[in-house]
Design a protein around this motif. Structure first.
Motif, PDB file in Angstrom:
ATOM      1  N   ALA A   1     -13.235  33.297  -1.756  1.00  0.00           N
ATOM      2  CA  ALA A   1     -11.806  33.439  -1.489  1.00  0.00           C
ATOM      3  C   ALA A   1     -11.488  34.812  -0.901  1.00  0.00           C
ATOM      4  CB  ALA A   1     -11.009  33.211  -2.774  1.00  0.00           C
ATOM      5  N   ALA A   2     -12.147  35.863  -1.407  1.00  0.00           N
ATOM      6  CA  ALA A   2     -11.911  37.211  -0.893  1.00  0.00           C
ATOM      7  C   ALA A   2     -12.324  37.327   0.569  1.00  0.00           C
ATOM      8  CB  ALA A   2     -12.662  38.236  -1.736  1.00  0.00           C
ATOM      9  N   ALA A   3     -13.419  36.656   0.941  1.00  0.00           N
ATOM     10  CA  ALA A   3     -13.857  36.694   2.336  1.00  0.00           C
ATOM     11  C   ALA A   3     -12.822  36.053   3.255  1.00  0.00           C
ATOM     12  CB  ALA A   3     -15.206  35.997   2.475  1.00  0.00           C
ATOM     13  N   TRP A   4     -12.284  34.918   2.830  1.00  0.00           N
ATOM     14  CA  TRP A   4     -11.249  34.275   3.637  1.00  0.00           C
ATOM     15  C   TRP A   4      -9.972  35.115   3.687  1.00  0.00           C
ATOM     16  CZ3 TRP A   4     -10.586  30.085   6.753  1.00  0.00           C
ATOM     17  CH2 TRP A   4     -11.700  29.255   6.927  1.00  0.00           C
ATOM     18  N   GLU A   5      -9.641  35.746   2.561  1.00  0.00           N
ATOM     19  CA  GLU A   5      -8.439  36.583   2.563  1.00  0.00           C
ATOM     20  C   GLU A   5      -8.590  37.758   3.523  1.00  0.00           C
ATOM     21  OE1 GLU A   5      -5.415  38.662  -0.624  1.00  0.00           O
ATOM     22  OE2 GLU A   5      -7.556  38.730  -1.036  1.00  0.00           O
ATOM     23  N   GLN A   6      -9.764  38.389   3.535  1.00  0.00           N
ATOM     24  CA  GLN A   6      -9.985  39.489   4.468  1.00  0.00           C
ATOM     25  C   GLN A   6      -9.841  39.028   5.911  1.00  0.00           C
ATOM     26  OE1 GLN A   6     -10.570  42.851   4.080  1.00  0.00           O
ATOM     27  NE2 GLN A   6     -10.019  42.547   1.937  1.00  0.00           N
ATOM     28  N   GLU A   7     -10.349  37.843   6.211  1.00  0.00           N
ATOM     29  CA  GLU A   7     -10.211  37.317   7.571  1.00  0.00           C
ATOM     30  C   GLU A   7      -8.740  37.070   7.907  1.00  0.00           C
ATOM     31  OE1 GLU A   7     -11.597  35.835  11.327  1.00  0.00           O
ATOM     32  OE2 GLU A   7     -12.351  37.201   9.784  1.00  0.00           O
ATOM     33  N   ALA A   8      -7.977  36.549   6.949  1.00  0.00           N
ATOM     34  CA  ALA A   8      -6.555  36.321   7.177  1.00  0.00           C
ATOM     35  C   ALA A   8      -5.807  37.635   7.379  1.00  0.00           C
ATOM     36  CB  ALA A   8      -5.958  35.544   5.997  1.00  0.00           C
ATOM     37  N   LEU A   9      -6.142  38.647   6.581  1.00  0.00           N
ATOM     38  CA  LEU A   9      -5.498  39.952   6.749  1.00  0.00           C
ATOM     39  C   LEU A   9      -5.818  40.552   8.104  1.00  0.00           C
ATOM     40  CD1 LEU A   9      -6.221  41.397   3.193  1.00  0.00           C
ATOM     41  CD2 LEU A   9      -3.969  40.819   4.104  1.00  0.00           C
ATOM     42  N   ARG A  10      -7.068  40.376   8.530  1.00  0.00           N
ATOM     43  CA  ARG A  10      -7.484  40.967   9.809  1.00  0.00           C
ATOM     44  C   ARG A  10      -6.840  40.275  11.001  1.00  0.00           C
ATOM     45  NH1 ARG A  10     -11.143  40.090  13.710  1.00  0.00           N
ATOM     46  NH2 ARG A  10     -11.883  38.183  12.725  1.00  0.00           N
ATOM     47  N   THR A  11      -6.767  38.958  10.949  1.00  0.00           N
ATOM     48  CA  THR A  11      -6.317  38.204  12.120  1.00  0.00           C
ATOM     49  C   THR A  11      -4.816  37.936  12.127  1.00  0.00           C
ATOM     50  OG1 THR A  11      -6.812  36.103  11.002  1.00  0.00           O
ATOM     51  CG2 THR A  11      -8.553  37.079  12.368  1.00  0.00           C
ATOM     52  N   ALA A  12      -4.212  37.837  10.940  1.00  0.00           N
ATOM     53  CA  ALA A  12      -2.804  37.433  10.897  1.00  0.00           C
ATOM     54  C   ALA A  12      -1.886  38.444  10.219  1.00  0.00           C
ATOM     55  CB  ALA A  12      -2.680  36.070  10.187  1.00  0.00           C
ATOM     56  N   GLY A  13      -2.436  39.373   9.442  1.00  0.00           N
ATOM     57  CA  GLY A  13      -1.608  40.395   8.808  1.00  0.00           C
ATOM     58  C   GLY A  13      -1.272  40.077   7.368  1.00  0.00           C
ATOM     59  N   PRO A  14      -0.860  41.108   6.591  1.00  0.00           N
ATOM     60  CA  PRO A  14      -0.656  40.939   5.144  1.00  0.00           C
ATOM     61  C   PRO A  14       0.535  40.073   4.766  1.00  0.00           C
ATOM     62  CG  PRO A  14      -0.017  43.141   5.838  1.00  0.00           C
ATOM     63  CD  PRO A  14      -0.678  42.507   7.017  1.00  0.00           C
ATOM     64  N   ARG A  15       1.513  39.903   5.661  1.00  0.00           N
ATOM     65  CA  ARG A  15       2.683  39.084   5.351  1.00  0.00           C
ATOM     66  C   ARG A  15       2.551  37.662   5.888  1.00  0.00           C
ATOM     67  NH1 ARG A  15       6.208  41.053   1.426  1.00  0.00           N
ATOM     68  NH2 ARG A  15       6.826  43.193   1.865  1.00  0.00           N
ATOM     69  N   SER A  16       1.412  37.328   6.464  1.00  0.00           N
ATOM     70  CA  SER A  16       1.245  36.028   7.094  1.00  0.00           C
ATOM     71  C   SER A  16       1.126  34.921   6.056  1.00  0.00           C
ATOM     72  CB  SER A  16      -0.008  36.034   7.969  1.00  0.00           C
ATOM     73  OG  SER A  16      -1.164  36.226   7.177  1.00  0.00           O
ATOM     74  N   ASP A  17       1.402  33.682   6.497  1.00  0.00           N
ATOM     75  CA  ASP A  17       1.225  32.533   5.621  1.00  0.00           C
ATOM     76  C   ASP A  17      -0.225  32.417   5.155  1.00  0.00           C
ATOM     77  OD1 ASP A  17       3.868  31.856   5.874  1.00  0.00           O
ATOM     78  OD2 ASP A  17       3.540  30.339   7.425  1.00  0.00           O
ATOM     79  N   GLU A  18      -1.152  32.753   6.058  1.00  0.00           N
ATOM     80  CA  GLU A  18      -2.563  32.642   5.702  1.00  0.00           C
ATOM     81  C   GLU A  18      -2.930  33.607   4.585  1.00  0.00           C
ATOM     82  OE1 GLU A  18      -2.132  31.474  10.021  1.00  0.00           O
ATOM     83  OE2 GLU A  18      -1.379  33.045   8.708  1.00  0.00           O
ATOM     84  N   ALA A  19      -2.467  34.861   4.701  1.00  0.00           N
ATOM     85  CA  ALA A  19      -2.784  35.846   3.665  1.00  0.00           C
ATOM     86  C   ALA A  19      -2.141  35.474   2.329  1.00  0.00           C
ATOM     87  CB  ALA A  19      -2.336  37.237   4.110  1.00  0.00           C
ATOM     88  N   ILE A  20      -0.900  35.003   2.379  1.00  0.00           N
ATOM     89  CA  ILE A  20      -0.219  34.602   1.148  1.00  0.00           C
ATOM     90  C   ILE A  20      -0.928  33.407   0.518  1.00  0.00           C
ATOM     91  CG2 ILE A  20       1.927  33.657   0.222  1.00  0.00           C
ATOM     92  CD1 ILE A  20       3.422  35.354   2.295  1.00  0.00           C
ATOM     93  N   HIS A  21      -1.389  32.514   1.364  1.00  0.00           N
ATOM     94  CA  HIS A  21      -2.138  31.360   0.856  1.00  0.00           C
ATOM     95  C   HIS A  21      -3.340  31.796   0.021  1.00  0.00           C
ATOM     96  CE1 HIS A  21      -4.794  27.947   0.663  1.00  0.00           C
ATOM     97  NE2 HIS A  21      -5.684  28.573   1.409  1.00  0.00           N
ATOM     98  N   TRP A  22      -4.093  32.768   0.517  1.00  0.00           N
ATOM     99  CA  TRP A  22      -5.295  33.174  -0.218  1.00  0.00           C
ATOM    100  C   TRP A  22      -4.958  33.977  -1.459  1.00  0.00           C
ATOM    101  CZ3 TRP A  22      -9.319  30.433   0.227  1.00  0.00           C
ATOM    102  CH2 TRP A  22      -9.528  29.714   1.415  1.00  0.00           C
ATOM    103  N   LEU A  23      -3.804  34.621  -1.502  1.00  0.00           N
ATOM    104  CA  LEU A  23      -3.325  35.192  -2.758  1.00  0.00           C
ATOM    105  C   LEU A  23      -3.116  34.084  -3.787  1.00  0.00           C
ATOM    106  CD1 LEU A  23      -0.604  37.922  -1.996  1.00  0.00           C
ATOM    107  CD2 LEU A  23      -2.716  38.228  -3.277  1.00  0.00           C
ATOM    108  N   GLU A  24      -2.540  32.960  -3.334  1.00  0.00           N
ATOM    109  CA  GLU A  24      -2.310  31.832  -4.231  1.00  0.00           C
ATOM    110  C   GLU A  24      -3.634  31.252  -4.740  1.00  0.00           C
ATOM    111  OE1 GLU A  24       1.903  30.122  -2.447  1.00  0.00           O
ATOM    112  OE2 GLU A  24       0.023  29.496  -1.499  1.00  0.00           O
ATOM    113  N   VAL A  25      -4.594  31.141  -3.843  1.00  0.00           N
ATOM    114  CA  VAL A  25      -5.900  30.631  -4.260  1.00  0.00           C
ATOM    115  C   VAL A  25      -6.521  31.559  -5.304  1.00  0.00           C
ATOM    116  CG1 VAL A  25      -8.258  30.160  -3.482  1.00  0.00           C
ATOM    117  CG2 VAL A  25      -6.318  29.363  -2.120  1.00  0.00           C
ATOM    118  N   ARG A  26      -6.467  32.868  -5.063  1.00  0.00           N
ATOM    119  CA  ARG A  26      -7.049  33.817  -6.002  1.00  0.00           C
ATOM    120  C   ARG A  26      -6.335  33.773  -7.352  1.00  0.00           C
ATOM    121  NH1 ARG A  26      -6.171  39.060  -3.640  1.00  0.00           N
ATOM    122  NH2 ARG A  26      -7.092  39.792  -5.564  1.00  0.00           N
ATOM    123  N   ALA A  27      -5.021  33.540  -7.315  1.00  0.00           N
ATOM    124  CA  ALA A  27      -4.274  33.430  -8.567  1.00  0.00           C
ATOM    125  C   ALA A  27      -4.772  32.244  -9.381  1.00  0.00           C
ATOM    126  CB  ALA A  27      -2.777  33.296  -8.274  1.00  0.00           C
TER     127      ALA A  27
END
Length: 457
Positions: free
Chosen positions: A337-363
Motif C-alpha cells: 500500500a505504501a508503494a502505491w501511495e508514493q506513486e500516487a503522491l508523485r504523479t497526482a499530488g497529496p490532495r488527489s483522489d488517488e492519494a486519499i484513496h491509499w490513505l483509506e486503504v492504509r487505515a
C-alpha cells in the motif's frame, strides 16, 4: 510517539520528554542543504508541544558535528532517557564507498571518507530501536546525494525505517544549473512547516496528521521526493555475504556500534500500470470499508504506448494487499500500500483522489492489524484532506471518514494514546456531526473518563 508504528504521537511511557535536534552536512561545495536553518523554528516550539508531554522536555541542539562518535554519544543519551524521545534530523544522506550503506553526512564527510566521517544510519536504528515500543519518533528532513538517491528511490520509504517510527521527507540533490554548472542549496521546508504547525497548535496533533499537513504546507508530494509516513517495515535483516553495488535496489547491513546487524531495504512491490481509482465504500455505517476490491468509478485510463493492456490491475492489487493482511502478513500488506501511495503522491499530488484513496486503504490495513489508534489517526487524515479539498461536511465520504475514525477510537484501550486523539477527533466531530445523534457528546463523555485518574485495585 514511538517505534510501535502506531504513529499516533501518543506516548506509552510517561514523564518529561527529550528532544535531540541534529543539523549536519559537509563543509564547502559538498553541502546540499542549509540544514541549520531548520533549528531556529524548531527551537522556538515550546518543548512540551514538541514532545507532546505536559510535563515539559529537555531539548538539545547539535549543529554541524564533525565526529560520528560524538553523534553516537548523543544518540545513546537520548536512547537512555526514560521518557518520550524525539530525534529530528536535517541534512544529507550518502553511501560509503565500500559497503554502499546509507550514512548521514557530517562536517568532515567527503565521498571517499564517508565510511569513517559520517554517521551510519544503522547506528541510529540500532540505538533507538532498543527503546520501549511507543516511546520514540524520528523526524527527518533530508536530501540524498547522487550515490544514495537511486537505491533509496528504488527501495522506497521502507529503505530507512527499519522498525523506526520515521516521519519526514527525503529528496534528491538539487540539480546543477548555469555555466559553469553550480548546484543550488536545498532548504528544510518540511522542518519549517512542521515547526510552524506546532507553534500554532494548542495541543500537538497526532503525528500522522501533523506530517500530512506539514508536507502539504511545504509543497511536497508532487515531486520526486519520498514522504516518510511513520510506517516501518519491521526488524533488520541479516547481513548478506556480499554487499550490493550502488545500482542495487537495497542496502546490506554491517556490524553496528553494538555488534547488531544493520537494516536492509527491500524493493517495494512492482506496481501494475495505470493509476489507482477512487475508493468508495459501499457501507455507510461507521464500520470499516469492505475488503472486497473496489469497482472503478470511471473508465480506466488507456495503457501507455507500447504496453499491452492489463485486465483490471487495480482489483488484482487490492486483492493481493488484503489477502496478505487477512493472512497476518501485515508488514507485506503495508509495504504494498505504501508503494502505491508514493506513486500516487508523485504523479497526482497529496490532495488527489488517488492519494486519499491509499490513505483509506492504509487505515483499513491498520484496523486489520489490530491497531485502532493508527486506523483512527489515518481516517482523521482522510477527513482532513477531503475537507481541505472543499468537500462539504455532509458529503458521504467526509462523514464516513469521521465516523470510522470515531468507531476505531472507541477501541483504543491505551489511555494515553486515546487521549492524544481526542483534540483532532473533537475538532472534526464538531464540524462533521454525522447522521447519528449524540456523536460529539459521546466523544466528550469518553474524553472526561480518560482524564479521570485510573482506578487501581
Amino acid at each position: 510517539m514511538g517505534n510501535d508504528r502506531s504513529g499516533t504521537g501518543a506516548e506509552t511511557v510517561s514523564g518529561p520528554g527529550y528532544a535531540l535536534l541534529l543539523a549536519a552536512g559537509p563543509a564547502g561545495k559538498q553541502r546540499l542543504m542549509d540544514a541549520a536553518a531548520a533549528l531556529p523554528q524548531l527551537a522556538a516550539v515550546p518543548p512540551a508541544a514538541l514532545l507532546g508531554t505536559p510535563g515539559g522536555a529537555s531539548v538539545v541542539q547539535l549543529v554541524d558535528p564533525a565526529d560520528p562518535q560524538t553523534v553516537l554519544t548523543h544518540l545513546r543519551t537520548a536512547a537512555a532517557h526514560p521518557g518520550p524521545v524525539l530525534v529530528h534530523l536535517a541534512g544529507q544522506l550518502t553511501l560509503d564507498a565500500k559497503q554502499r550503506l546509507p550514512h548521514l553526512a557530517l562536517a568532515r564527510t567527503t565521498p571517499r571518507t564517508a565510511r569513517y566521517t559520517a554517521l551510519p544510519w544503522h547506528w541510529l536504528a540500532a540505538e533507538l530501536g532498543r527503546r520501549p515500543p511507543g516511546s520514540t519518533v524520528v523526524v527527518a528532513d533530508l536530501v540524498a546525494d547522487e550515490t544514495a538517491w537511486p537505491p533509496l528511490r528504488a527501495a522506497g520509504p521502507s529503505g530507512l525505517a527499519a522498525g523506526l517510527t520515521l516521519y519526514g521527507t527525503v529528496a534528491p540533490a538539487p540539480p546543477k544549473r548555469g555555466a559553469p554548472p553550480k548546484r543550488g542549496m536545498a532548504t528544510p521546508d518540511y522542518s519549517r512547516a512542521f515547526a510552524g504547525l506546532l507553534r500554532g497548535a494548542a495541543e500537538r496533533p497526532p503525528l500522522a496528521l501533523l506530517h500530512q499537513r506539514a508536507a502539504m504546507e511545504a509543497g511536497l508530494g508532487s515531486g520526486p521526493e519520498l514522504l516518510l509516513d511513520g510506517a516501518g517495515p519491521g526488524a533488520a535483516y541479516a547481513v548478506p555475504d556480499a554487499a550490493p553495488g550502488p545500482e542495487a535496489a537495497g542496502w546490506a547491513g554491517q556490524t553496528g556500534p553494538a555488534g547488531a546487524a544493520g537494516p536492509v531495504a527491500v524493493m517495494p512491490p512492482r506496481m501494475p500500470p495505470g493509476p489507482p481509482e477512487s475508493f468508495l465504500s459501499a457501507d455507510p455505517r461507521p464500520a470499516p470499508p469492505s475488503l472486497r476490491p473496489p469497482q472503478p468509478t470511471h473508465a480506466p485510463l488507456p495503457p501507455p504506448p507500447r504496453r499491452a493492456p492489463v485486465a483490471d490491475p487495480l482489483a488484482a492489487t487490492h486483492a493481493a494487499i488484503f489477502e496478505a493482511a487477512n493472512s497476518g502478513r501485515h508488514s507485506e500488506a503495508a509495504s504494498m500500500a505504501a508503494a502505491w501511495e508514493q506513486e500516487a503522491l508523485r504523479t497526482a499530488g497529496p490532495r488527489s483522489d488517488e492519494a486519499i484513496h491509499w490513505l483509506e486503504v492504509r487505515a483499513d490495513l491498520s484496523r486489520i492489524a489490530g491497531d485502532p489508534a493508527r486506523a483512527c489517526e489515518l481516517w482523521l487524515a482522510v477527513a482532513d484532506a477531503r475537507l481541505g479539498n472543499g468537500e462539504p461536511v455532509g458529503h458521504p465520504e467526509v462523514e464516513g471518514a469521521v465516523d470510522r475514525a470515531h468507531h476505531q477510537w472507541q477501541f483504543v484501550e491505551d489511555r494515553a494514546r486515546a487521549s492524544a486523539l481526542v483534540p483532532p477527533l473533537m475538532e472534526l466531530r464538531s464540524r462533521v456531526p454525522g447522521r447519528k445523534p449524540g456523536a460529539l457528546e459521546a466523544v466528550r463523555r469518553r474524553a472526561e473518563l480518560l482524564r479521570a485518574p485510573a482506578r487501581t485495585r
